[in-house]
Motif scaffolding. Structure first.
Motif, PDB file in Angstrom:
ATOM      1  N   MET A  53       0.830  -1.208   0.000  1.00  0.00           N
ATOM      2  CA  MET A  53       0.000   0.000   0.000  1.00  0.00           C
ATOM      3  C   MET A  53       0.860   1.253   0.000  1.00  0.00           C
ATOM      4  N   LEU A  54       2.143   1.079  -0.287  1.00  0.00           N
ATOM      5  CA  LEU A  54       3.060   2.199  -0.447  1.00  0.00           C
ATOM      6  C   LEU A  54       3.605   2.182  -1.874  1.00  0.00           C
ATOM      7  N   TRP A  55       4.204   3.289  -2.258  1.00  0.00           N
ATOM      8  CA  TRP A  55       4.749   3.383  -3.617  1.00  0.00           C
ATOM      9  C   TRP A  55       5.765   2.274  -3.844  1.00  0.00           C
ATOM     10  N   ASN A  56       5.608   1.543  -4.951  1.00  0.00           N
ATOM     11  CA  ASN A  56       6.493   0.412  -5.218  1.00  0.00           C
ATOM     12  C   ASN A  56       6.674   0.266  -6.724  1.00  0.00           C
ATOM     13  N   TRP A  57       7.685  -0.542  -7.082  1.00  0.00           N
ATOM     14  CA  TRP A  57       8.003  -0.840  -8.478  1.00  0.00           C
ATOM     15  C   TRP A  57       8.020  -2.349  -8.704  1.00  0.00           C
ATOM     16  N   GLU A  58       7.117  -3.069  -8.041  1.00  0.00           N
ATOM     17  CA  GLU A  58       7.075  -4.518  -8.156  1.00  0.00           C
ATOM     18  C   GLU A  58       6.602  -4.921  -9.560  1.00  0.00           C
ATOM     19  N   THR A  59       7.176  -6.016 -10.058  1.00  0.00           N
ATOM     20  CA  THR A  59       6.769  -6.528 -11.375  1.00  0.00           C
ATOM     21  C   THR A  59       6.364  -7.997 -11.262  1.00  0.00           C
ATOM     22  N   ILE A  60       7.311  -8.874 -10.994  1.00  0.00           N
ATOM     23  CA  ILE A  60       7.031 -10.308 -10.894  1.00  0.00           C
ATOM     24  C   ILE A  60       6.316 -10.597  -9.570  1.00  0.00           C
ATOM     25  N   ASP A  61       5.295 -11.452  -9.622  1.00  0.00           N
ATOM     26  CA  ASP A  61       4.491 -11.873  -8.470  1.00  0.00           C
ATOM     27  C   ASP A  61       3.635 -10.742  -7.903  1.00  0.00           C
ATOM     28  N   ALA A  62       3.527  -9.620  -8.587  1.00  0.00           N
ATOM     29  CA  ALA A  62       2.620  -8.573  -8.140  1.00  0.00           C
ATOM     30  C   ALA A  62       1.179  -8.989  -8.441  1.00  0.00           C
ATOM     31  N   CYS A  63       0.294  -8.722  -7.492  1.00  0.00           N
ATOM     32  CA  CYS A  63      -1.120  -9.089  -7.641  1.00  0.00           C
ATOM     33  C   CYS A  63      -1.971  -7.828  -7.696  1.00  0.00           C
ATOM     34  N   PHE A  64      -3.065  -7.920  -8.455  1.00  0.00           N
ATOM     35  CA  PHE A  64      -3.981  -6.800  -8.586  1.00  0.00           C
ATOM     36  C   PHE A  64      -5.407  -7.313  -8.463  1.00  0.00           C
ATOM     37  N   LEU A  65      -6.181  -6.676  -7.591  1.00  0.00           N
ATOM     38  CA  LEU A  65      -7.617  -6.913  -7.392  1.00  0.00           C
ATOM     39  C   LEU A  65      -7.931  -8.265  -6.753  1.00  0.00           C
ATOM     40  N   SER A  66      -7.194  -9.331  -7.076  1.00  0.00           N
ATOM     41  CA  SER A  66      -7.434 -10.640  -6.469  1.00  0.00           C
ATOM     42  C   SER A  66      -6.166 -11.481  -6.575  1.00  0.00           C
ATOM     43  N   GLU A  67      -6.133 -12.598  -5.815  1.00  0.00           N
ATOM     44  CA  GLU A  67      -4.961 -13.469  -5.846  1.00  0.00           C
ATOM     45  C   GLU A  67      -4.815 -14.188  -7.182  1.00  0.00           C
ATOM     46  N   THR A  68      -5.921 -14.367  -7.893  1.00  0.00           N
ATOM     47  CA  THR A  68      -5.852 -15.034  -9.191  1.00  0.00           C
ATOM     48  C   THR A  68      -5.201 -14.156 -10.256  1.00  0.00           C
ATOM     49  N   TRP A  69      -5.239 -12.832 -10.064  1.00  0.00           N
ATOM     50  CA  TRP A  69      -4.607 -11.920 -11.013  1.00  0.00           C
ATOM     51  C   TRP A  69      -3.188 -11.647 -10.513  1.00  0.00           C
ATOM     52  N   GLN A  70      -2.309 -12.578 -10.740  1.00  0.00           N
ATOM     53  CA  GLN A  70      -0.928 -12.489 -10.297  1.00  0.00           C
ATOM     54  C   GLN A  70       0.000 -12.513 -11.505  1.00  0.00           C
ATOM     55  N   VAL A  71       0.888 -11.551 -11.554  1.00  0.00           N
ATOM     56  CA  VAL A  71       1.819 -11.437 -12.673  1.00  0.00           C
ATOM     57  C   VAL A  71       2.933 -12.458 -12.482  1.00  0.00           C
ATOM     58  N   LYS A  72       3.120 -13.327 -13.454  1.00  0.00           N
ATOM     59  CA  LYS A  72       4.109 -14.402 -13.360  1.00  0.00           C
ATOM     60  C   LYS A  72       5.372 -14.133 -14.164  1.00  0.00           C
ATOM     61  N   SER A  73       5.323 -13.190 -15.085  1.00  0.00           N
ATOM     62  CA  SER A  73       6.490 -12.939 -15.938  1.00  0.00           C
ATOM     63  C   SER A  73       6.518 -11.471 -16.324  1.00  0.00           C
ATOM     64  N   ARG A  74       7.641 -11.053 -16.883  1.00  0.00           N
ATOM     65  CA  ARG A  74       7.768  -9.669 -17.341  1.00  0.00           C
ATOM     66  C   ARG A  74       6.857  -9.398 -18.539  1.00  0.00           C
ATOM     67  N   GLY A  75       6.664 -10.423 -19.373  1.00  0.00           N
ATOM     68  CA  GLY A  75       5.734 -10.252 -20.485  1.00  0.00           C
ATOM     69  C   GLY A  75       4.313 -10.028 -19.997  1.00  0.00           C
ATOM     70  N   GLY A  76       3.924 -10.757 -18.948  1.00  0.00           N
ATOM     71  CA  GLY A  76       2.593 -10.549 -18.381  1.00  0.00           C
ATOM     72  C   GLY A  76       2.440  -9.168 -17.790  1.00  0.00           C
ATOM     73  N   PHE A  77       3.491  -8.667 -17.160  1.00  0.00           N
ATOM     74  CA  PHE A  77       3.416  -7.318 -16.604  1.00  0.00           C
ATOM     75  C   PHE A  77       3.354  -6.269 -17.711  1.00  0.00           C
ATOM     76  N   ALA A  78       4.068  -6.506 -18.811  1.00  0.00           N
ATOM     77  CA  ALA A  78       3.977  -5.593 -19.948  1.00  0.00           C
ATOM     78  C   ALA A  78       2.562  -5.570 -20.513  1.00  0.00           C
ATOM     79  N   GLY A  79       1.920  -6.754 -20.571  1.00  0.00           N
ATOM     80  CA  GLY A  79       0.530  -6.798 -21.018  1.00  0.00           C
ATOM     81  C   GLY A  79      -0.395  -6.043 -20.078  1.00  0.00           C
ATOM     82  N   LEU A  80      -0.114  -6.110 -18.769  1.00  0.00           N
ATOM     83  CA  LEU A  80      -0.910  -5.357 -17.800  1.00  0.00           C
ATOM     84  C   LEU A  80      -0.775  -3.857 -18.022  1.00  0.00           C
TER      85      LEU A  80
END
Length: 223
Positions: A53-80
Motif C-alpha cells: 500500500m506504499l509506492w512500489n516498483w514490483e513486477t514479478i508476483d505482483a497481484c492486482f484486485l485478487s490473488e488469481t490476477w498475479q503477474v508471473k512474468s515480465r511479459g505478463g506485466f507488460a501486457g498489464l
C-alpha cells in the motif's frame, strides 16, 4: 542412612543425564526447524502475492484486485501496462460517446421542431416566411425549446454513464496498488485518450466544444 541416600543420588544422576540428553538434542531440533522455516520463506517469496500500500516498483508476483490476477512474468506485466493504457483510452471514448449521443438527440429535436414550425407557417397565410423556413431548414427562425429524452433514450444515456462510472472505478482500484509503472501507464493513457478523442472544434463564443451543427456542446445545451 546409607539406604536412604542411595535413591537421591540415583535420582540426581538420572535427572542430569536427562538434562544433558535434552540439551544435546535441542540444537538439532532447532536447526531442523530453522531449515523448514527458511524453505517456507523461500516458497512464500516465490509464490505469494507481492502487495504494497506504499509506492512500489514490483513486477514479478505482483497481484492486482485478487490473488488469481498475479503477474508471473515480465511479459505478463507488460501486457498489464498496455491494458491499463487501453482502459483509460476506453474511458475517454465512453465520455466522447456520451457527448455525441446527446448531440444526436439535440439534432433530432431541432429537426422535429423545425419541421413542425415550417408546417405551421406553411399552413398559415404568411407563405413567404413558411417557404423560407422550409427551404433553408435553419433554426435561426425557430426558437428551440428544452426537451426531455424519451424513456429508451434516457436508458441509453444511463447505460453509457454506468459503463463510464464502472470503468473509472476499476482504474481507480488499479491505481490504489501504488505501482509506479501502472500509475505512469494510467497517466499516459489519459494523455493519449484525450489527445485523440477530444480533438474537436472549440466554440469561441461559449468557450466549450462546438457540436457538429455549429452550436454549443450537448452537455452545455441541456445538461
Amino acid at each position: 542412612m546409607d539406604g536412604m541416600s542411595m535413591p537421591s543420588s540415583i535420582e540426581s544422576s538420572v535427572s542430569s543425564t536427562i538434562q544433558s540428553t535434552f540439551s544435546s538434542a535441542m540444537p538439532t531440533s532447532t536447526t531442523s526447524t530453522g531449515g523448514v522455516d527458511s524453505m517456507g520463506g523461500m516458497e512464500s517469496q516465490m509464490g505469494e502475492c507481492k502487495i504494497s500500500m506504499l509506492w512500489n516498483w514490483e513486477t514479478i508476483d505482483a497481484c492486482f484486485l485478487s490473488e488469481t490476477w498475479q503477474v508471473k512474468s515480465r511479459g505478463g506485466f507488460a501486457g498489464l501496462c498496455i491494458g491499463a493504457v487501453l482502459l483509460v483510452i476506453l474511458l475517454e471514448f465512453l465520455r466522447r460517446a456520451s457527448r455525441i449521443y446527446d448531440q444526436h438527440l439535440i439534432r433530432q429535436h431541432i429537426r422535429a421542431t423545425s419541421a413542425l414550425a415550417a408546417t405551421t407557417v406553411n399552413n398559415s397565410s404568411d407563405t413567404t416566411n413558411g417557404a423560407l423556413i422550409a427551404k433553408e431548414g435553419t433554426t435561426a427562425l425557430v426558437r428551440v425549446t428544452p426537451f426531455r429524452p424519451k424513456l429508451w433514450q434516457q436508458a441509453i444515456r444511463a447505460s453509457l454513464h454506468t459503463l463510464h462510472f464502472a470503468l473509472a472505478y476499476w482504474i481507480m482500484l488499479l491505481a490504489m496498488y501504488y505501482n509506479g509503472y501502472v500509475i505512469i501507464c494510467i497517466i499516459l493513457g489519459a494523455f493519449i485518450g484525450f489527445f485523440i478523442l477530444q480533438w474537436e472544434h472549440i466554440d469561441p463564443r461559449g468557450g466549450g466544444v462546438a457540436s457538429f451543427n455549429g452550436g454549443k456542446c450537448a452537455t452545455g445545451c441541456h445538461g
